[in-house]
Write a protein that holds these residues in place. Sequence first.
Motif, short mmCIF file in Angstrom:
data_model
loop_
_atom_site.label_atom_id
_atom_site.label_comp_id
_atom_site.label_asym_id
_atom_site.label_seq_id
_atom_site.Cartn_x
_atom_site.Cartn_y
_atom_site.Cartn_z
N GLY A 502 0.82 -1.20 0.00
CA GLY A 502 0.00 0.00 0.00
C GLY A 502 0.85 1.26 0.00
N LEU A 503 1.88 1.26 0.85
CA LEU A 503 2.80 2.41 0.87
C LEU A 503 3.49 2.58 -0.47
N LYS A 550 12.78 -1.63 -0.82
CA LYS A 550 11.91 -1.47 -1.98
C LYS A 550 11.22 -0.11 -1.98
N LEU A 551 10.71 0.27 -0.82
CA LEU A 551 10.05 1.57 -0.72
C LEU A 551 11.00 2.70 -1.07
N CYS A 552 12.21 2.55 -0.63
CA CYS A 552 13.20 3.61 -0.81
C CYS A 552 13.63 3.74 -2.26
N CYS A 553 13.80 2.62 -2.94
CA CYS A 553 14.43 2.64 -4.26
C CYS A 553 13.46 2.48 -5.42
N PRO A 563 9.70 9.56 -2.64
CA PRO A 563 9.23 10.31 -1.46
C PRO A 563 9.63 9.71 -0.13
N TYR A 564 9.91 8.41 -0.10
CA TYR A 564 10.21 7.78 1.18
C TYR A 564 11.70 7.72 1.48
N ALA A 565 12.52 7.94 0.48
CA ALA A 565 13.95 7.65 0.62
C ALA A 565 14.61 8.49 1.71
N GLU A 566 14.36 9.79 1.67
CA GLU A 566 15.07 10.66 2.62
C GLU A 566 14.74 10.29 4.06
N TYR A 567 13.47 10.05 4.35
CA TYR A 567 13.08 9.71 5.73
C TYR A 567 13.66 8.37 6.15
N ILE A 568 13.55 7.36 5.30
CA ILE A 568 14.04 6.03 5.65
C ILE A 568 15.53 6.06 5.92
N ILE A 569 16.27 6.64 5.02
CA ILE A 569 17.73 6.65 5.16
C ILE A 569 18.14 7.45 6.38
N ARG A 570 17.55 8.62 6.53
CA ARG A 570 17.93 9.48 7.65
C ARG A 570 17.59 8.82 8.99
N THR A 571 16.41 8.24 9.09
CA THR A 571 16.00 7.64 10.36
C THR A 571 16.86 6.43 10.70
N LEU A 572 17.13 5.61 9.72
CA LEU A 572 18.01 4.46 9.96
C LEU A 572 19.38 4.91 10.43
N GLN A 573 19.92 5.87 9.72
CA GLN A 573 21.27 6.34 10.06
C GLN A 573 21.32 6.95 11.46
N GLU A 574 20.35 7.78 11.80
CA GLU A 574 20.36 8.43 13.11
C GLU A 574 20.26 7.40 14.23
N ASN A 575 19.40 6.41 14.05
CA ASN A 575 19.26 5.38 15.09
C ASN A 575 20.54 4.57 15.23
N ILE A 576 21.14 4.23 14.10
CA ILE A 576 22.36 3.40 14.15
C ILE A 576 23.51 4.18 14.78
N ILE A 600 20.11 -0.33 -0.15
CA ILE A 600 19.55 0.85 -0.81
C ILE A 600 20.59 1.49 -1.71
N PHE A 601 21.79 1.60 -1.22
CA PHE A 601 22.85 2.21 -2.02
C PHE A 601 23.13 1.38 -3.26
N LEU A 602 23.21 0.07 -3.09
CA LEU A 602 23.52 -0.79 -4.23
C LEU A 602 22.44 -0.71 -5.30
N GLN A 603 21.19 -0.65 -4.87
CA GLN A 603 20.12 -0.55 -5.86
C GLN A 603 20.04 0.84 -6.45
N ALA A 604 20.21 1.83 -5.62
CA ALA A 604 20.01 3.20 -6.07
C ALA A 604 21.08 3.65 -7.05
N THR A 605 22.27 3.05 -6.98
CA THR A 605 23.30 3.44 -7.95
C THR A 605 22.84 3.19 -9.37
N ALA A 606 21.92 2.24 -9.54
CA ALA A 606 21.43 1.94 -10.88
C ALA A 606 20.09 2.60 -11.17
N LEU A 607 19.42 3.13 -10.14
CA LEU A 607 18.06 3.62 -10.34
C LEU A 607 17.90 5.11 -10.04
#
Length: 1412
Positions: A502-503, A550-553, A563-576, A600-607
Amino acid sequence: MAVSPRASAMLRSTTPKAMDQEHPDSNNVLETKRSQESEAGFVPPGVVVSQAQLHEPSSQGIKAWLTGFGHIKPETNVSTRFRIGEADYPANEPYSLVPLLTRWLLVWFEKSLDEPHDRQQLMWLLKYTADYVGLGHWKLDHAETLELCLALLHICTNARQQNHIEGSLEVFEAVAKTDSFPRECLGDALSTFSSTVVLLESPSPRSENCVKLLASGILSKDTIAILEAQLLIATETPKSQQTEKSLQEDLTKALIPARGATRHLVALIEIVDASEKFVIDFAQLFTVLKQAGEAQLLRLATEILGLCTKILQSPRVNEIVSDQSLICSLLEIYDLCETAYIIPDTGQHANNKQQNAKEDVPKRERRYKKDHASSLATLKSGFVLLLPVVDDDHAANLWDRIRRGDSSMPDFINTATTSREMLIDYAEKKQICLPGKNSRWAEELNYLLENIVINFTDQTDVQLEDQVSRRESMYTIRSSIVHEEDLRIQQRIRALRLCAKGLFEAPVVAHQESQFLPQGQEALKKLFHGMFPRERNNTVRHAFFDELVKLCCESRTKLGTYPYAEYIIRTLQENIVQHAPSNNTADGIYFAGTEAIRSIFLQATALASNVASQAYQALLNIASLACKSQRARLAAMSVLFRIRCDTSGLIYVQKAADSAYLASAVCKTDDSLGAMFADAIDDPGNHEYATTRLQEAINRQLWIYPKEAEYVASWNAPELSPTQVRTSIHSKSDQGLQMSDWLYRIATNLQEDKDWETYSYIIVHLSNQLRDIKLFEGCHQLVVILRSFLCGRVRDFDKMFDPPQDVGLKKVDVALCFYDILTHLIPYSKMQQTHGEAGHFGNDLVRAFRFGVLGKYEGTARGCIHALSLCCFETPAAIASEYPGIVYDMSRTIHRPYLLVHILEFLAQVARLPQLHSNFNKTEIRQIFGICVNALKTLEDKQENKGNVVIHPPRSSTPARESGALKKCTPYRAAMLQEKGIPEYSAALAYHTMIFWFLSIPIIDRRTYVNEITNLLVREDPSGQTRVPEQMKVFVDMMQRSAFSDLPETARDESFSGEDVNTTSYINGNSVITIETNRITGLSQITKRQAAATAHAIYRPLIQDRPDHYDLSFLRERETDDRVLPSHIFLNMIGSAIPVSLGDQALKLNPNEDYVRRAIAAIDRIPTVDSHGIGVLLAKDGQTSQEEYLSNDTGTHSFDNFLDLLGTRVSLQKPCRFEVHQMQYEIDGKETIAWRDRTNEIVYKISSFMPTVDGDPYQIQKMGLIGNSNVVIVFNQSNQPWTMANFRSEAVSVHIVISPANRASSQESSDDIDHDFYHVEVLTKEEYQNISAAAEKKVVSKATLGPLVRMLALNANIFAATVRSLANGQTEFPSSWRGRFQEIVRLRERTQQRVHDNEDSLARRYDFSRWT
């Protein structure tokens, strides 16, 4: 168990009609009955009953009397003689004991209230009464039974002991079984039964049994009607003219039988009457339940919900499904019960005194609400079961109730596995979470998130405790729990994927970003905060991160944004970064989160380049010192260190790592770890201890090469990607990767990181990434900082990183990696030239390498010498300024046998580069000759001491640990300290070095070194005799040839011939002199053949005109005679009027002798330079087979440029002034590339220059030439790794592999690209030692590629030729000069044997005619 006074009072109050109220004359009736029975004598014959026993019975007497009749029924105290209608007493049938027992029950009950002893007697009598009633009478008197039931009701409503109530219920049960239950007290009995179920702490099942018996008997309809009526008591409670308190009390009292009635109705759901019909009609029942629900009483509503749940769980649920009106009624009941409220507490409803004391009113109310919520949830689970079997409208209504009231959902989810499954099935089938299918998608999505995906309570411990309490086997318990848990996990994952779908579709189907995105982003936040970092299950955790990726890329809007990439990446990074613990056993989810960012990085390099850039920055932050989790940092580094870029600046992730040798240096491979303990493990005394230590060492490793990159290596990344490297650290673009940030993190970590696992990962993998110079071409400032830090650190031993003691490493092992990194920084000096840093950049590197040659680090010298060899080409100015110091350092280390061959190769290389030593003084040049001579003496002594020398020990990927002095070294460092090469090759290098250096000396200064060199070379053997090695004689021959001349080679004048020419040859010393003289004019052509050269010269006598007074008559008489002979010329050149010893006299050769002609021809066939045939092979883009390589008949742009750097294009058409190495004009091409200096010649056999033969897939002609070379240069543009197996040949021992430092972009043709930097690596067969300076891959600039490869090929070919010569039984390198010298010596010896006159007198010495 005692009944509390409050419960007893409530029981009395909840019975509408007490015994005395309904039957005020009951005592009189009993008394009349007793008197009648006494007069008639109701007892069996022979039994006597006294009046005292009738009116004032004692417990002991009565018990004795009742049990004294004999014929006792098994398991009872009742005599079968009391059975009414017994056939044994047809004439005198016994009277009923019911009235008597009724009387005694009441009497004994009253006594039990005051006497504890009588309580047990009452229980005995109740049991006796139940057994008597159940004796099997033909019939019981209705009036007697009524009185008995009334007495039992009196006991139940006034009992203080629960067992008295249970005993009474047992008698009721016995009465109900006889179908003699009096209708007059049915209502009171059912009310009592219902009240006991609610009020007793441990309700007796006998009340339920009584209700079942009554409902299935002749009173079935009455029973159901009364129970349904009890449900409505609360709704019928009058509310007018009552105070609030009295109203609350009445409601509380009315609720008790109503609640009990619902529980009894539960038991009657599947009960049938005598006609096999169900006693409960659902339509009628639902009507009553709706009326009861309208009262909105919370506790009653809770019971009603439970009744509905049981109906749905029963086999009769099909009646509900088949009658849609019942579903509607059921939903109405749910709606009414859902909004029920709590009656204000009066304190009169507690059934336990202690509980009432401990539990305050708010707590009780919370408990009631919890019970109500649980009942709602349980009914929802029943609704879920109906979803697949009802029509869509009713399913929607059911779903609406299921989703309503989220607070109750967790219990429903946790207790109903099947319901969860069906709920998810419904959501999946109806696509309720998809924006394009359901307008309320966000609500439905949030519902699944909160109640299934996120808010999930683990019930494993509860199940375990419950099943253990039932004494089930532990194996069965564990198996069932594991199965249940697996089902829950699968259901959570299914729900998670539904939500993610759905997302995912929200931005895809939205016409504008404001349509669905806010709800989707809000749901994403809820999902994120619920799952990360709380989720404990690994399977769910990985599914969660997979969906995030998948949502991110992949989820993007119509405008192409993510639309979801910035939030997902930022939130993951801050928590880690902020919350990840340093404990490796507790950082699992943070490690998994890092892996998600990595994906995400591996997929996004191509997308999506912008997403890749965000993920890249997140990985940088995780890899920094701010993150405390070692595993998370390593996961981030594993992909950061594999970033590469192509020729157009597009980045990709390299799958295969190429750092095995450095990983071995710090024991980060399985083989090197095992080798560390190999000696101890092989020792039986230490085997167990060493094995334990090895296992501990393995367990301590957080990463092992190459396993640490399995995820990246398995990633099926596209060939190219749109993400580009930023070209400047000042770039303001949001697109692309800022590689200077990564280089800054590396430099910071190297300076401040104290953790060995992450530190070792950096120093092992950094070199490999630095090979991609284009990747960092805009980072010149950071490169300088990194170089300065590394150079300073290797020169400061105290500040060098010291590995932990338990890993068994030392600072030198870290230094080995540091020097390798510095080696890969050498070509960056070309990048710095535009910034004015080149000179300083190279000087720092050279000084650092000098320190590695002679510093405190044992084992770094070899790599530093190889690095200095590369610096000779890349930073010649720095080498030139430091070269005197380098020579001095090497003179101090030449005694180390493991450095000998590397030092000699370095000195030979520098000698060929005059720009490096143009400013040398005599002392420095003498040091070089001293190094070479000392090397020769060392090699000679070694051969004398050891005799036969092993050609080459086998090579292994991880060298075994050495014994003795090397025992404490790591395996890699032990290999660095292991002597390599073969003495014959080292000796050849020493002489080559002296030759090159002698020729590099200005001609005016050469004569000054001749005496010094000869004094160094001539030595005495142990016997005191002077020994001059043959190779020294060749070297002296070279000095004689070159000491006073730098003239180029000469050629014979082929036109010098004719009848007037006389030819004579002589052996003079170690040369063969041939003189061709015109007998008339004296004009002579002189050919001097010696080891180092063949010289041609013309001798012309300067004949003056005869004076006028010369007597010509003498000449005319002799004009036909010879005027001059070759001997005259020879004597004039070398002869003198002094005596010459017999051994030193020249020897005249007889031209008519065959051996003379053959010898001179053999000398002429041997070239005056060492000619090396080197194969050159091109592997184009995509080519992978030997046949494809050989089929290339054209080159590429970069390949052609490389060939121009190797040498000069020369024609193969004869005559050729070079050795053609079996190549034939036109058959093998029309031209080739060749190069030579004064001592060596290289002729390249180039596959693309040779014509391709159609119909020959194996190209045998090309293979025959290239495959017979010792060395093959491979220009690899295939974008594939190269091994020796790619081109197989028995003769080829060495491959010099050249590959572009950056792979070709898909936007460009690989044939048209001219690369700026290349990787150069020397590969050898397994049985050959790889001693080359490029044994580990080096990066070389385009400008220096040709000279460096030419030098590598020359050294490799000399080494291979030496090995092959030794394998064929020879004892030295097959040098051309030495071959010519040996031919001359053999000719001289054979000629001397032909001379039989051995007389050596003074006269003979003066007789020059003997040797002319």
